[in-house]
Every structure is written in structure tokens, then in C-alpha cells.
Design a protein around this motif. Structure first.
Motif, PDB file in Angstrom:
ATOM      1  N   SER A  89      64.272  10.417  32.142  1.00  0.00           N
ATOM      2  CA  SER A  89      62.980  11.001  32.523  1.00  0.00           C
ATOM      3  C   SER A  89      62.968  12.498  32.217  1.00  0.00           C
ATOM      4  CB  SER A  89      62.708  10.781  34.013  1.00  0.00           C
ATOM      5  OG  SER A  89      63.702  11.427  34.800  1.00  0.00           O
ATOM      6  N   PHE A  90      61.784  13.111  32.315  1.00  0.00           N
ATOM      7  CA  PHE A  90      61.660  14.553  32.178  1.00  0.00           C
ATOM      8  C   PHE A  90      60.563  15.053  33.110  1.00  0.00           C
ATOM      9  CE2 PHE A  90      58.633  12.944  29.071  1.00  0.00           C
ATOM     10  CZ  PHE A  90      57.536  13.771  29.246  1.00  0.00           C
ATOM     11  N   VAL A  91      60.614  16.363  33.414  1.00  0.00           N
ATOM     12  CA  VAL A  91      59.677  16.986  34.346  1.00  0.00           C
ATOM     13  C   VAL A  91      59.088  18.228  33.690  1.00  0.00           C
ATOM     14  CG1 VAL A  91      59.375  17.996  36.641  1.00  0.00           C
ATOM     15  CG2 VAL A  91      61.083  16.200  36.285  1.00  0.00           C
ATOM     16  N   LYS A  92      57.783  18.400  33.824  1.00  0.00           N
ATOM     17  CA  LYS A  92      57.088  19.601  33.361  1.00  0.00           C
ATOM     18  C   LYS A  92      56.687  20.418  34.594  1.00  0.00           C
ATOM     19  CE  LYS A  92      56.879  18.711  28.867  1.00  0.00           C
ATOM     20  NZ  LYS A  92      57.468  19.601  27.837  1.00  0.00           N
ATOM     21  N   TRP A  93      57.080  21.705  34.621  1.00  0.00           N
ATOM     22  CA  TRP A  93      56.779  22.531  35.784  1.00  0.00           C
ATOM     23  C   TRP A  93      56.500  23.968  35.361  1.00  0.00           C
ATOM     24  CZ3 TRP A  93      60.052  26.625  37.494  1.00  0.00           C
ATOM     25  CH2 TRP A  93      61.228  26.769  36.745  1.00  0.00           C
ATOM     26  N   ARG A  94      55.902  24.753  36.289  1.00  0.00           N
ATOM     27  CA  ARG A  94      55.640  26.158  36.014  1.00  0.00           C
ATOM     28  C   ARG A  94      55.553  26.921  37.333  1.00  0.00           C
ATOM     29  NH1 ARG A  94      49.369  25.687  33.927  1.00  0.00           N
ATOM     30  NH2 ARG A  94      48.480  24.823  35.859  1.00  0.00           N
ATOM     31  N   ILE A  95      55.715  28.229  37.232  1.00  0.00           N
ATOM     32  CA  ILE A  95      55.648  29.102  38.408  1.00  0.00           C
ATOM     33  C   ILE A  95      54.182  29.421  38.698  1.00  0.00           C
ATOM     34  CG2 ILE A  95      56.354  31.321  39.372  1.00  0.00           C
ATOM     35  CD1 ILE A  95      58.681  31.284  37.320  1.00  0.00           C
ATOM     36  N   VAL A  96      53.779  29.198  39.944  1.00  0.00           N
ATOM     37  CA  VAL A  96      52.387  29.501  40.333  1.00  0.00           C
ATOM     38  C   VAL A  96      52.320  30.590  41.411  1.00  0.00           C
ATOM     39  CG1 VAL A  96      51.485  27.240  39.700  1.00  0.00           C
ATOM     40  CG2 VAL A  96      52.430  27.569  41.983  1.00  0.00           C
ATOM     41  N   ASP A  97      53.404  30.799  42.140  1.00  0.00           N
ATOM     42  CA  ASP A  97      53.458  31.838  43.179  1.00  0.00           C
ATOM     43  C   ASP A  97      54.740  32.623  42.977  1.00  0.00           C
ATOM     44  OD1 ASP A  97      53.527  33.441  45.427  1.00  0.00           O
ATOM     45  OD2 ASP A  97      52.887  31.848  46.800  1.00  0.00           O
ATOM     46  N   VAL A  98      54.627  33.730  42.274  1.00  0.00           N
ATOM     47  CA  VAL A  98      55.816  34.499  41.905  1.00  0.00           C
ATOM     48  C   VAL A  98      56.528  35.050  43.144  1.00  0.00           C
ATOM     49  CG1 VAL A  98      56.670  36.452  40.563  1.00  0.00           C
ATOM     50  CG2 VAL A  98      54.773  35.091  39.698  1.00  0.00           C
ATOM     51  N   ARG A  99      55.785  35.515  44.117  1.00  0.00           N
ATOM     52  CA  ARG A  99      56.399  36.073  45.320  1.00  0.00           C
ATOM     53  C   ARG A  99      57.230  35.009  46.050  1.00  0.00           C
ATOM     54  NH1 ARG A  99      55.173  40.470  48.565  1.00  0.00           N
ATOM     55  NH2 ARG A  99      53.314  40.907  47.301  1.00  0.00           N
ATOM     56  N   GLN A 100      56.629  33.839  46.251  1.00  0.00           N
ATOM     57  CA  GLN A 100      57.343  32.772  46.948  1.00  0.00           C
ATOM     58  C   GLN A 100      58.538  32.291  46.121  1.00  0.00           C
ATOM     59  OE1 GLN A 100      56.777  31.760  50.013  1.00  0.00           O
ATOM     60  NE2 GLN A 100      58.484  30.298  49.921  1.00  0.00           N
ATOM     61  N   TYR A 101      58.355  32.247  44.816  1.00  0.00           N
ATOM     62  CA  TYR A 101      59.441  31.835  43.929  1.00  0.00           C
ATOM     63  C   TYR A 101      60.634  32.780  44.042  1.00  0.00           C
ATOM     64  CZ  TYR A 101      61.742  30.663  39.469  1.00  0.00           C
ATOM     65  OH  TYR A 101      62.648  30.296  38.506  1.00  0.00           O
ATOM     66  N   PHE A 102      60.344  34.083  44.106  1.00  0.00           N
ATOM     67  CA  PHE A 102      61.422  35.069  44.217  1.00  0.00           C
ATOM     68  C   PHE A 102      62.095  34.982  45.586  1.00  0.00           C
ATOM     69  CE2 PHE A 102      63.089  39.287  45.228  1.00  0.00           C
ATOM     70  CZ  PHE A 102      63.900  39.517  44.134  1.00  0.00           C
ATOM     71  N   ILE A 103      61.296  34.803  46.631  1.00  0.00           N
ATOM     72  CA  ILE A 103      61.864  34.743  47.977  1.00  0.00           C
ATOM     73  C   ILE A 103      62.724  33.481  48.152  1.00  0.00           C
ATOM     74  CG2 ILE A 103      61.276  34.484  50.425  1.00  0.00           C
ATOM     75  CD1 ILE A 103      58.794  36.182  49.881  1.00  0.00           C
ATOM     76  N   SER A 104      62.262  32.343  47.572  1.00  0.00           N
ATOM     77  CA  SER A 104      62.944  31.069  47.799  1.00  0.00           C
ATOM     78  C   SER A 104      64.232  30.933  47.001  1.00  0.00           C
ATOM     79  CB  SER A 104      62.002  29.909  47.451  1.00  0.00           C
ATOM     80  OG  SER A 104      60.837  29.956  48.237  1.00  0.00           O
ATOM     81  N   VAL A 105      64.181  31.270  45.727  1.00  0.00           N
ATOM     82  CA  VAL A 105      65.359  31.052  44.866  1.00  0.00           C
ATOM     83  C   VAL A 105      65.814  32.339  44.194  1.00  0.00           C
ATOM     84  CG1 VAL A 105      64.830  28.628  44.465  1.00  0.00           C
ATOM     85  CG2 VAL A 105      63.863  30.354  42.944  1.00  0.00           C
ATOM     86  N   GLN A 106      65.337  33.506  44.716  1.00  0.00           N
ATOM     87  CA  GLN A 106      65.706  34.806  44.158  1.00  0.00           C
ATOM     88  C   GLN A 106      65.339  34.918  42.678  1.00  0.00           C
ATOM     89  OE1 GLN A 106      66.937  37.352  46.129  1.00  0.00           O
ATOM     90  NE2 GLN A 106      66.380  35.849  47.716  1.00  0.00           N
ATOM     91  N   GLY A 107      64.320  34.161  42.275  1.00  0.00           N
ATOM     92  CA  GLY A 107      63.886  34.212  40.884  1.00  0.00           C
ATOM     93  C   GLY A 107      64.873  33.577  39.924  1.00  0.00           C
ATOM     94  N   ASN A 108      65.783  32.757  40.446  1.00  0.00           N
ATOM     95  CA  ASN A 108      66.817  32.129  39.619  1.00  0.00           C
ATOM     96  C   ASN A 108      66.288  30.792  39.084  1.00  0.00           C
ATOM     97  OD1 ASN A 108      69.075  30.874  38.542  1.00  0.00           O
ATOM     98  ND2 ASN A 108      70.458  31.800  40.028  1.00  0.00           N
ATOM     99  N   GLU A 109      66.076  30.733  37.789  1.00  0.00           N
ATOM    100  CA  GLU A 109      65.536  29.512  37.191  1.00  0.00           C
ATOM    101  C   GLU A 109      66.471  28.334  37.358  1.00  0.00           C
ATOM    102  OE1 GLU A 109      64.316  27.853  32.765  1.00  0.00           O
ATOM    103  OE2 GLU A 109      63.858  29.953  33.261  1.00  0.00           O
TER     104      GLU A 109
END
Length: 292
Positions: A89-109
Motif C-alpha cells: 500500500s501507499f499513503v499520500k499526505w501533506r502538512i496543513v498546520d505547520v505550528r501543530q506539526y512542529f510542536i508534535s514532531v519537532q518538524g521531523n518528517e
């Protein structure tokens, strides 16, 4: 006091350096976070030229495009029938909330990918465990994908990303199961083929028997009709002969004699020893001559 050119040039260079350290450009494919001493000072989502405080602010850029998680190897899952299957399988995703993304995973892809992969894996295990092989391959595949996408997206929102799509590229049996399935399929196909051959042979014999029966009936009817026609012809010929004999007996006797002459002298080497006055030569002596 006169201005020193060297001082002016140095001051100009200093201003240029400070200006270059104070500006940054956000590409239209990116979002940016301005960090001031490690804390979020500003989130920039619009493309263009922006400013920061030199030495105090640092900028982190994040890709806003749709990204793909494609597992290098298929994952093994078990269906409700306790059969193992390999799912690619494969998954398509994107960042929609940069602030929350940085807080949750420290911006680590890599951390975000790991979180999404775990969510998708858990969803697949749950959905495959409640369905049969036939359902996951064809019957409810679209429904399964829709449920996984919604479940993964709900979890992904917590880290500031959106799951755009989840797709199952392939569902296969493991090698050991595939060989067993292929053997069963082969045996089943052979059984069906033998049944078809047997049915075809029986139908062929039935058709041949019916054709032979019809042939015998047709020949018998033809022979019967031929005998009837022949009998009718013989009866008509006899009636004709009788009528002719009754109307002119002398002509009938003459005709019979001619037929006898023709049959008797058909070959060149035929020899008859008869008396000259024999009845056989009656019409050689002339028509209507009496026998002597």
C-alpha cells in the motif's frame, strides 16, 4: 573632520550583512516558522519576502506539497479466515498546520512518517482481520480503503498533517500459500475439464445413436416405398401384358419369341442343337406359320 572612505565602505558592508541576515524568502511550495530563542515567534504560510531579527531568530522551512509514504516491502496481515496475505500500500499526505506539526514532531518528517505508518498498519490489521480474502480483494476493497483513510486522517490531524489518500496496490498470498492455492485451482480446473469432456462424450454418443436410428428409419422407409413402387410397377406391367395378350394373342406370342431370340443369341459363340421344325423357330419360317 573628513569622512574616511574605508569607514564608509565598512559601514555599508555591515549594513548589507545585517540586512541579508534580517530577510528570508518563503517559496510558494513551502511554509516557514520563525523561532526566537527556540520558541515559535511567527508562522509564515504566504510566499514572499519576510523579515527576522538577526542572531535571535532562526527560520525552519517545511514542504507544503503532497508527500508519499510507500513501504519498501509488503506487510503481512491475517484475514478473518486466518489466512495470511501480503499487502502493498501507499499513503499520500501533506502538512496543513505547520505550528501543530512542529510542536508534535519537532518538524521531523521521519517522525511524522513513522507515526502515520503505524496508524495505517494498525488500520490495515484491524480491517483485514474482520474480512475474508474475497472481500479484501474485490468485494469490499473500496470500503476498506475509505475506512482506513478516514481513520488515518483523524489521527494525523493531531500532528498537523492531512491524509489525502490511502491506496492498496496489491494483495498477494505468501509463497507457501500461493503454491497451495495454485495446486487447488489446477485440480479444480482439471476436474471441471474432465466433467466437460465426459459430458461432451456422452452427448456425442447420444447424437450418434440418434443419427444411426434416424438413418435406419429412413432406409427402412425408403426400402418400403421402393418395394411398394416396384410392386405397383410389376402389377401394372402384368396388367399391361395380360391386356395385350388378351387383345392379340398372336402378337404376344411373337413378342415373347423375339425376346427369347435376343436372349439366346446374345453371344457369338452360342450354339443350340434343335430340330428344324422346333416350335422355337416358328417365326423364322414366317409370321403366323404353324409349327411342324
Amino acid at each position: 573632520m573628513k569622512n574616511n572612505p574605508a569607514i564608509l565602505i565598512a559601514a555599508l558592508l555591515l549594513v548589507l550583512v545585517i540586512f541579508s541576515m534580517s530577510v528570508f524568502v518563503v517559496d510558494q511550495r513551502q511554509s516557514a516558522i520563525v523561532l526566537r530563542l527556540g520558541t515559535i515567534a511567527k508562522v509564515v504560510e504566504e510566499p514572499g519576502l519576510n523579515f527576522k531579527i538577526p542572531l535571535l531568530d532562526t527560520v525552519r522551512f517545511f514542504d507544503r506539497r503532497i508527500l508519499t509514504i510507500d513501504a519498501p516491502e509488503p506487510e503481512r496481515f491475517q484475514t478473518s479466515e486466518k489466512k495470511n496475505v501480503l499487502v502493498d500500500s501507499f499513503v499520500k499526505w501533506r502538512i496543513v498546520d505547520v505550528r501543530q506539526y512542529f510542536i508534535s514532531v519537532q518538524g521531523n518528517e521521519a517522525a511524522a512518517v513513522n507515526r502515520l505508518s503505524q496508524t495505517i498498519n494498525s488500520s490495515l490489521r484491524s480491517e483485514f482481520g474482520s474480512r475474508t480474502v474475497n472481500e479484501v480483494i474485490s468485494g469490499e476493497r473500496e470500503k476498506l480503503v475509505q475506512v482506513m483513510r478516514e481513520r488515518a486522517d483523524t489521527d494525523a490531524r493531531a500532528i498537523g498533517v492531512e491524509v489525502v489518500d490511502v491506496r492498496i496496490k496489491r494483495v498477494d498470498f505468501p509463497q507457501e500459500v500461493s503454491e497451495s492455492v495454485y495446486r487447488r485451482m489446477e485440480a479444480e480446473r482439471k476436474r471441471v475439464a474432465n466433467e466437460l469432456r465426459s459430458t461432451g462424450s456422452a452427448e456425442g454418443e447420444k447424437i450418434r445413436a440418434d443419427a444411426d436410428r434416424q438413418r435406419e428409419i429412413i432406409l427402412a422407409e425408403a426400402f418400403r416405398d421402393a418395394q411398394r413402387v416396384k410392386g405397383e410397377g410389376d402389377a401394372r406391367a402384368s396388367a399391361t401384358y395380360t391386356s395385350a395378350f388378351q387383345s392379340n394373342g398372336e402378337f404376344f406370342a411373337f413378342y415373347r419369341s423375339l425376346e427369347a431370340y435376343k436372349s439366346s443369341f446374345a453371344g457369338r459363340n452360342n450354339v443350340f442343337v434343335l430340330e428344324p421344325n422346333s416350335e422355337f423357330f416358328r417365326y423364322f419360317r414366317g409370321p403366323g406359320s404353324p409349327a411342324r
